[in-house]
Design an enzyme around this catalytic site. Structure first.
Site, PDB file in Angstrom:
ATOM      1  CB  CYS A 333      -1.164  -0.119   1.190  1.00 29.37           C
ATOM      2  SG  CYS A 333      -0.542  -0.979   2.572  1.00 29.37           S
ATOM      3  NE  ARG A 362       2.520  -9.148   5.528  1.00 28.23           N
ATOM      4  CZ  ARG A 362       1.435  -9.123   5.313  1.00 28.23           C
ATOM      5  NH1 ARG A 362       0.698 -10.021   5.905  1.00 28.23           N
ATOM      6  NH2 ARG A 362       0.952  -8.389   4.594  1.00 28.23           N
ATOM      7  CD  GLN A 380      -0.606  -9.299   0.031  1.00 25.70           C
ATOM      8  OE1 GLN A 380      -0.122  -7.987  -0.014  1.00 25.70           O
ATOM      9  NE2 GLN A 380      -1.241  -9.420   1.155  1.00 25.70           N
ATOM     10  CG  ASP A 382      -2.029  -5.587  -2.348  1.00 26.22           C
ATOM     11  OD1 ASP A 382      -3.020  -5.515  -1.897  1.00 26.22           O
ATOM     12  OD2 ASP A 382      -1.024  -5.186  -1.373  1.00 26.22           O
ATOM     13  CG  HIS A 384      -3.780  -0.465  -2.378  1.00 21.62           C
ATOM     14  ND1 HIS A 384      -2.850  -1.325  -2.784  1.00 21.62           N
ATOM     15  CD2 HIS A 384      -3.736  -0.446  -1.232  1.00 21.62           C
ATOM     16  CE1 HIS A 384      -2.460  -1.891  -1.868  1.00 21.62           C
ATOM     17  NE2 HIS A 384      -2.948  -1.700  -0.457  1.00 21.62           N
ATOM     18  CE  LYS A 464      -8.231  -8.437   8.616  1.00 22.04           C
ATOM     19  NZ  LYS A 464      -6.979  -9.032   8.410  1.00 22.04           N
ATOM     20  CG  HIS A 510      -5.583  -1.315   2.054  1.00 20.97           C
ATOM     21  ND1 HIS A 510      -4.265  -1.048   2.064  1.00 20.97           N
ATOM     22  CD2 HIS A 510      -6.259  -0.273   2.659  1.00 20.97           C
ATOM     23  CE1 HIS A 510      -4.146  -0.021   2.781  1.00 20.97           C
ATOM     24  NE2 HIS A 510      -5.204   0.696   3.296  1.00 20.97           N
TER      25      HIS A 510
END
Length: 635
Positions: A333, A362, A380, A382, A384, A464, A510
């Site tokens: 993000c 991570r 991901q 991912d 946004h 979320k 997100h």
């Protein structure tokens, strides 16, 4: 008079204080016999619990979820009772309920063995058959400490010693065994009929590696034998489907000590990964997302602005260069906000949707790593969305529809939806969190779906929606998320020019549908037991010749299928055809094409489908049509 209100709306009147067991007996002998516990004003209690004033009361039996919880809790104590009978010198520590069962930790002079486990389970059955009453008593803290010290249970004494002075503690006794516990418990050991000890493990006292290593005994317990049998069968099937085992057997990937939590993808496994990525890329394109790519490493100052350095630092890999501190991104993000900030944005540009197959790292604890399911490096799907407050609900609704279609295409039909609400440690005001949580609820209401709420489980920057799918064994997996974030864009200076020429901060959504692609591939492998559907299979068709006389024709067939876009393996080895068929079947290929003289001479192929199904002989064009239809429909 004491009024007892029952779940069906009826009332019962009693002249004096009454126990839960007496209420059950008043309702009927059958219910009294089935009673495991009670629920008084919403709290689960023992059947011996004394009701002294008007109350809402429900009788808990083994048919209720609360009843199963009490059974498992009580079975953990039965385990400790049996261990003390067989190994009097063992010390008991703690024994909580966990998903599908329980465990109990013991301190003993030698490691327990599998033979010990069998003996303990046998002793548990003997004690249960005695049907000894389980009774509760309350002692002052110091008196309870003295009692457990007197019987050599130093761990129990230490636990009780940590309770504030002056408080009382409850003890439960069954036969010769007494344990510290809040309860509730079954009224007698005879209620515990279906259980099995599963495995042994090590566990540090109080979870601290500086303390003694204890022995943890895991078990499972159920109300009905058929329920336990079904659970054990599921575990057996899960063992067969373990993606780590199949990954090695089918040559998909491997792990090694030099890269803990990171994956070495082999050609076949990487092909599966690519199919998932390419599918999700089409989802991006069809739904108005622009694909971007942000750097892997960002300066510490950026992570401080987002709040990650304060709230997520322990999970980040950090490095240093030229006296500057950097971190490998644990999420994408902040990078997407930088791309947003690279130009002046207008309200006419919103909603602006960025998508990235962003690789994140991570620093997960080594003990938590688990194949593809829990790794240190992952990618991901991912995305946004930068939007106005007024656009949030429609974006949430549209995303939900996209996600449900994706899960359907991958073969998942049972999806549960949850909203994770504000955690204790968070950024942003309560007013902002109220607004964020309500927009998610409204977006889902617009889809006509129901959901469960999870207090305290949101991200530190926003609530979320979570999508939990069930696989073919009924196991739940949390995959996609949609998160509302009112904080990060402002922290990183994101703005847009509103229709009144004022500068405003956009809302950031997100979103991810499959989440970690690595983990999703692991879920797919286990869901299909490695026998992936045609559109995902790394090798879709194997073309086999019976003898060298058909080699040229087999090569032409394979080349034709490759030109049609299929992933083909040509096997011209000088081996018996039965051997080649068996070998490719073990690799779980969707189709095997066999070519002999008859097929060569007639320009046909003999087709076998996974599962040893013989489709007979057909022209290649007919096979291609069948394959294309199967891929297009994702059958």
């Amino acid at each position: 008079m004491i009024a007892i209100r029952l779940p069906d709306g009826s009332q019962r009147q009693f002249d004096a204080p009454v126990t839960v067991a007496q209420v059950a007996a008043n309702i009927g002998a059958g219910l009294a016999k089935a009673a495991i516990a009670g629920k008084v004003n919403g709290k689960v209690v023992d059947t011996s619990y004394l009701i002294e004033q008007d109350a809402d009361v429900a009788i808990v039996t083994d048919k209720d979820p609360d009843g199963l919880e009490v059974i498992r809790h009580s079975t953990a104590h039965l385990l400790a009772y049996a261990v003390k009978e067989l190994f009097p010198d063992a010390q008991v520590t703690i024994g909580p309920v966990i998903d599908n069962g329980f465990y109990y930790d013991f301190s003993y002079k030698r490691p327990f063995t599998p033979e010990d486990l069998q003996a303990i389970e046998k002793k548990m059955a003997e004690l249960a058959k005695k049907d000894e009453p389980v009774t509760r008593k309350v002692l002052p803290r110091d008196e309870a400490v003295a009692y457990f010290k007197s019987i050599g249970e130093n761990y129990k004494a230490e636990i009780i010693g940590s309770i504030p002075q002056g408080e009382d503690v409850s003890l439960y006794a069954e036969g010769k065994f007494t344990d510290l516990c809040r309860g509730p418990h079954v009224p007698s050991t005879g209620k515990l009929k279906v259980f099995k000890l599963m495995k042994l493990a090590g566990a540090y006292w109080r979870g601290d590696s500086k303390n003694e290593m204890l022995q943890r005994v895991y078990g499972t317990a159920w109300a009905k034998k058929e329920e336990q049998d079904a659970y054990l069968h599921m575990l057996e099937e899960a063992e067969k489907r373990d993606h780590r085992k199949l990954g090695k057997q089918l040559d998909f990937f491997h792990f090694q000590e030099e890269a803990p939590g990171l994956i070495f993808w082999h050609p076949k496994g990487w092909t599966i990964w690519q199919q998932v990525e390419q599918y999700m890329r089409r989802v991006y394109q069809e739904n108005g997302y622009q694909e971007v790519k942000a750097p892997q490493i960002l300066d510490r100052s950026l992570w401080e602005k987002t709040g990650h350095w304060e709230n997520y630092r322990d999970n980040m890999f950090v490095t240093e260069s030229e006296n500057r501190n950097y971190a490998l991104k644990p999420m994408n993000c902040p990078g997407h906000v930088q791309i947003y900030n690279s130009g002046l944005r207008s309200y006419r540009d919103l909603p602006l949707r960025f998508g990235e197959f962003g690789q994140c790292h991570r620093n997960e604890p080594s003990g938590a790593l688990h194949g593809l399911m829990r790794v240190r490096g992952f990618t991901q799907d991912d995305g946004h969305i930068f939007c106005t407050e007024e656009q949030i609900q429609s974006e949430v609704t549209t995303f939900h529809q996209q996600a449900m279609q994706v899960y359907k295409d991958f073969g998942f039909s049972e999806i549960s939806i949850k909203i994770a609400l504000r955690p204790e440690h968070r950024i942003g005001s309560d007013e902002v969190w109220d607004k964020a949580e309500e927009t998610l609820r409204t977006g889902l209401r617009n889809c006509g779906v129901s959901w469960e709420e999870l207090p305290g489980e949101g991200a530190f920057y926003g609530p979320k929606i979570e999508y939990h799918l069930k696989d073919s064994l009924g196991r739940p997996w949390q995959v996609g998320t949609m998160q509302v974030d009112f904080s990060m864009p402002g922290r990183l200076g994101a703005e847009y020019v509103a229709d009144d020429n004022a500068r405003k901060v956009p809302v950031m959504l997100h979103r991810a549908i499959v989440g970690s692609l690595e983990r999703f591939v692991g879920i797919l492998i286990e869901n299909h037991a490695g026998a992936l559907p045609l559109w995902l299979a790394p090798v879709q068709i194997a073309v086999l010749n019976i003898s060298d006389a058909q080699a040229d024709y087999a090569q032409k067939v394979a080349q034709n299928l490759k030109k049609q876009g299929f992933r083909v393996q040509l096997d011209l080895r000088n081996e018996k055809i039965t051997y080649k068929i068996r070998e490719h079947s073990v690799q779980k290929l969707p189709y095997i094409v066999v070519i002999g003289d008859k097929e060569r001479d007639a320009n046909t192929v003999a087709v076998r489908v996974r599962g040893n199904v013989d489709l007979g002989v057909m022209p290649v064009d007919q096979l291609v049509e069948r394959l294309k239809n199967e891929v297009d429909t994702k059958a």
